[in-house]
Design a protein around this motif. Structure first.
Motif, PDB file in Angstrom:
ATOM      1  N   GLY A  17       0.098 -12.784  -9.548  1.00 58.74           N
ATOM      2  CA  GLY A  17       0.601 -13.178  -8.250  1.00 58.74           C
ATOM      3  C   GLY A  17       0.978 -12.008  -7.365  1.00 58.74           C
ATOM      4  N   ALA A  18       0.456 -10.832  -7.680  1.00 58.42           N
ATOM      5  CA  ALA A  18       0.736  -9.625  -6.892  1.00 58.42           C
ATOM      6  C   ALA A  18      -0.518  -9.233  -6.109  1.00 58.42           C
ATOM      7  N   ASP A  19      -0.381  -8.176  -5.321  1.00 61.77           N
ATOM      8  CA  ASP A  19      -1.476  -7.752  -4.450  1.00 61.77           C
ATOM      9  C   ASP A  19      -2.236  -6.538  -4.965  1.00 61.77           C
ATOM     10  N   ASP A  20      -1.560  -5.693  -5.725  1.00 64.76           N
ATOM     11  CA  ASP A  20      -2.197  -4.453  -6.168  1.00 64.76           C
ATOM     12  C   ASP A  20      -1.465  -3.940  -7.402  1.00 64.76           C
ATOM     13  N   GLY A  62      -2.194   4.005  -6.502  1.00 65.68           N
ATOM     14  CA  GLY A  62      -2.625   2.625  -6.553  1.00 65.68           C
ATOM     15  C   GLY A  62      -4.098   2.545  -6.882  1.00 65.68           C
ATOM     16  N   THR A  63      -4.616   1.334  -6.997  1.00 73.30           N
ATOM     17  CA  THR A  63      -6.025   1.176  -7.376  1.00 73.30           C
ATOM     18  C   THR A  63      -6.968   1.699  -6.308  1.00 73.30           C
ATOM     19  N   SER A  64      -6.520   1.687  -5.043  1.00 70.76           N
ATOM     20  CA  SER A  64      -7.373   2.190  -3.960  1.00 70.76           C
ATOM     21  C   SER A  64      -6.533   2.822  -2.865  1.00 70.76           C
ATOM     22  N   ASN A  65      -5.435   3.458  -3.270  1.00 71.82           N
ATOM     23  CA  ASN A  65      -4.517   4.020  -2.284  1.00 71.82           C
ATOM     24  C   ASN A  65      -3.567   5.023  -2.934  1.00 71.82           C
ATOM     25  N   ASN A  66      -2.934   5.837  -2.115  1.00 65.60           N
ATOM     26  CA  ASN A  66      -1.892   6.742  -2.592  1.00 65.60           C
ATOM     27  C   ASN A  66      -0.539   6.049  -2.503  1.00 65.60           C
ATOM     28  N   ALA A  67       0.359   6.380  -3.438  1.00 61.54           N
ATOM     29  CA  ALA A  67       1.642   5.681  -3.573  1.00 61.54           C
ATOM     30  C   ALA A  67       2.811   6.573  -3.158  1.00 61.54           C
ATOM     31  N   TYR A  68       3.829   5.942  -2.553  1.00 64.40           N
ATOM     32  CA  TYR A  68       5.002   6.662  -2.041  1.00 64.40           C
ATOM     33  C   TYR A  68       6.262   5.850  -2.283  1.00 64.40           C
ATOM     34  N   ILE A  69       7.391   6.556  -2.395  1.00 63.83           N
ATOM     35  CA  ILE A  69       8.692   5.909  -2.359  1.00 63.83           C
ATOM     36  C   ILE A  69       9.562   6.659  -1.354  1.00 63.83           C
ATOM     37  N   VAL A  70      10.609   6.003  -0.911  1.00 65.23           N
ATOM     38  CA  VAL A  70      11.566   6.609   0.013  1.00 65.23           C
ATOM     39  C   VAL A  70      12.955   6.438  -0.586  1.00 65.23           C
ATOM     40  N   LYS A  71      13.679   7.536  -0.723  1.00 64.33           N
ATOM     41  CA  LYS A  71      15.061   7.493  -1.208  1.00 64.33           C
ATOM     42  C   LYS A  71      15.919   8.279  -0.236  1.00 64.33           C
ATOM     43  N   GLY A  72      16.882   7.592   0.383  1.00 60.88           N
ATOM     44  CA  GLY A  72      17.662   8.256   1.413  1.00 60.88           C
ATOM     45  C   GLY A  72      16.757   8.582   2.584  1.00 60.88           C
ATOM     46  N   ASN A  73      16.713   9.852   2.937  1.00 59.41           N
ATOM     47  CA  ASN A  73      15.847  10.283   4.035  1.00 59.41           C
ATOM     48  C   ASN A  73      14.611  11.025   3.539  1.00 59.41           C
ATOM     49  N   PRO A 132      -1.231   0.844 -17.146  1.00 61.97           N
ATOM     50  CA  PRO A 132      -1.589   2.180 -17.634  1.00 61.97           C
ATOM     51  C   PRO A 132      -2.785   2.731 -16.864  1.00 61.97           C
ATOM     52  N   ASP A 133      -2.788   4.026 -16.615  1.00 60.81           N
ATOM     53  CA  ASP A 133      -3.921   4.659 -15.943  1.00 60.81           C
ATOM     54  C   ASP A 133      -4.934   5.073 -16.990  1.00 60.81           C
ATOM     55  N   ARG A 134      -6.042   4.356 -17.067  1.00 64.78           N
ATOM     56  CA  ARG A 134      -7.047   4.606 -18.103  1.00 64.78           C
ATOM     57  C   ARG A 134      -8.351   5.116 -17.517  1.00 64.78           C
ATOM     58  N   ARG A 135      -8.293   5.706 -16.336  1.00 62.37           N
ATOM     59  CA  ARG A 135      -9.495   6.248 -15.701  1.00 62.37           C
ATOM     60  C   ARG A 135      -9.847   7.617 -16.277  1.00 62.37           C
ATOM     61  N   PRO A 186     -10.193   0.451 -11.546  1.00 64.80           N
ATOM     62  CA  PRO A 186      -9.404  -0.015 -10.406  1.00 64.80           C
ATOM     63  C   PRO A 186      -9.668  -1.483 -10.057  1.00 64.80           C
ATOM     64  N   SER A 187     -10.915  -1.932 -10.193  1.00 63.87           N
ATOM     65  CA  SER A 187     -11.219  -3.345  -9.963  1.00 63.87           C
ATOM     66  C   SER A 187     -10.483  -4.221 -10.971  1.00 63.87           C
ATOM     67  N   MET A 188     -10.458  -3.798 -12.235  1.00 66.32           N
ATOM     68  CA  MET A 188      -9.719  -4.542 -13.254  1.00 66.32           C
ATOM     69  C   MET A 188      -8.229  -4.577 -12.916  1.00 66.32           C
ATOM     70  N   GLY A 189      -7.730  -3.471 -12.376  1.00 62.27           N
ATOM     71  CA  GLY A 189      -6.325  -3.418 -11.983  1.00 62.27           C
ATOM     72  C   GLY A 189      -6.011  -4.392 -10.868  1.00 62.27           C
ATOM     73  N   LYS A 190      -6.900  -4.487  -9.874  1.00 58.71           N
ATOM     74  CA  LYS A 190      -6.723  -5.455  -8.787  1.00 58.71           C
ATOM     75  C   LYS A 190      -6.679  -6.878  -9.350  1.00 58.71           C
ATOM     76  N   MET A 191      -7.568  -7.172 -10.287  1.00 54.31           N
ATOM     77  CA  MET A 191      -7.613  -8.513 -10.856  1.00 54.31           C
ATOM     78  C   MET A 191      -6.375  -8.806 -11.708  1.00 54.31           C
TER      79      MET A 191
END
Length: 283
Positions: free
Chosen positions: A165-168, A180-191, A137-140, A154-159
């Motif tokens: 066993g994940a990275d972010d 993301g905790t310290s980045n922008n998020a993207y997905i790709v569907k088709g083109n 959940p985004d609680r910022r 975001p630090s709590m999210g990293k932990m």
């Protein structure tokens, strides 16, 4: 030993001090930027300087240096610390004043910069394998477009991600991914590349802006809109962008492989063209 910059002075890091009354320490009343260094040159510096000024303006905080002075300080630190690949961290706070929730009228801003050497920053082997993320959940607070130093959640999210066993972690609000905790998020569907539209809910990423511009120039289709974790899990690819990771593929979300579970061609191509263009325009 590193040379750092504090309020107009270049000092050995063990001699650098800031007041215990600094509002950055007491209230997280400060903003920051991180600029990458490749081959001894600054990546996307004008964008970082512009966003810094916007953050300061939003908080009615004075800037103690001009853009030209800021560039000179960055270059001097890179040179003094002989940084080939790495990062320059910059922080400006409202300054020191007796503790009071009201902004002080006469505080002198505190400015601190230091370097972090990261040899092979652009050749990070993780880019070949991708990262795993979880959703939380985004609680910022609501003004995430201001790049403040209040990074505890975001630090709590990293932990939390590391504990699984994940990275972010990708943060979710009202059913949609924010970032993301310290980045922008993207997905790709088709083109089509999909990333959340700009607003107060996310940071206006400097790398994000550059990558979307380069994607458009490469005639890739981009949609700036909200997307859900479920949509992300069903995507062909996913990736994140930030000043320190550039373009980084995401291969798993909440334990579900994305696409083939390996970095996809869109993220790989965007990383390639971003790094190529960034090196050409570095200062």
């Amino acid at each position: 030993m590193r040379t750092v910059y504090v309020n107009g002075e270049y000092l050995p890091e063990n001699e650098a001090t800031v007041s215990i009354f600094d509002r950055g320490f007491l209230f997280a009343d400060g903003v920051y930027e991180v600029t990458s260094v490749l081959d001894g040159k600054l990546i996307d510096f004008p964008g970082h300087a512009t966003r810094l000024q916007r953050s300061l303006d939003e908080l009615e905080m004075a800037n103690p240096v001009t853009a030209e002075e800021l560039l000179a300080i960055h270059r001097e630190l890179v040179a003094r610390n002989d940084v080939g690949d790495g990062l320059v961290y910059l922080q400006i706070t409202r300054g020191a004043a007796d503790r009071d929730f009201a902004y002080p009228a006469d505080a002198t801003p505190t400015i601190v910069l230091f370097t972090q050497a990261k040899p092979g920053l652009a050749d990070n082997p993780v880019a070949k394998t991708g990262i795993k993320v979880i959703s939380i959940p985004d609680r910022r607070w609501g003004r995430r477009d201001i790049k403040t130093v209040q990074l505890l959640y975001p630090s709590m999210g990293k932990m939390a991600a590391k504990a699984e066993g994940a990275d972010d972690a990708w943060m979710v609000e009202d059913g949609a991914v924010t970032e993301g905790t310290s980045n922008n998020a993207y997905i790709v569907k088709g083109n089509t590349i999909v990333t959340r539209h700009l607003g107060e809910e996310i940071l206006h990423g400097i790398t994000r802006a550059a990558v979307l511009r380069l994607a458009a120039e490469a005639q890739m289709k981009v949609e700036e809109r909200s997307f859900t974790i479920e949509e992300a899990r069903a995507a062909d690819e996913a990736f994140v962008t930030s000043a320190s990771t550039f373009v980084m593929p995401v291969v798993e979300i909440d334990g579900t492989p994305v696409g083939q579970g390996t970095p996809g061609p869109v993220a790989a191509r965007l990383r390639e063209i971003y790094l190529d263009e960034s090196r050409k325009t570095a200062l």
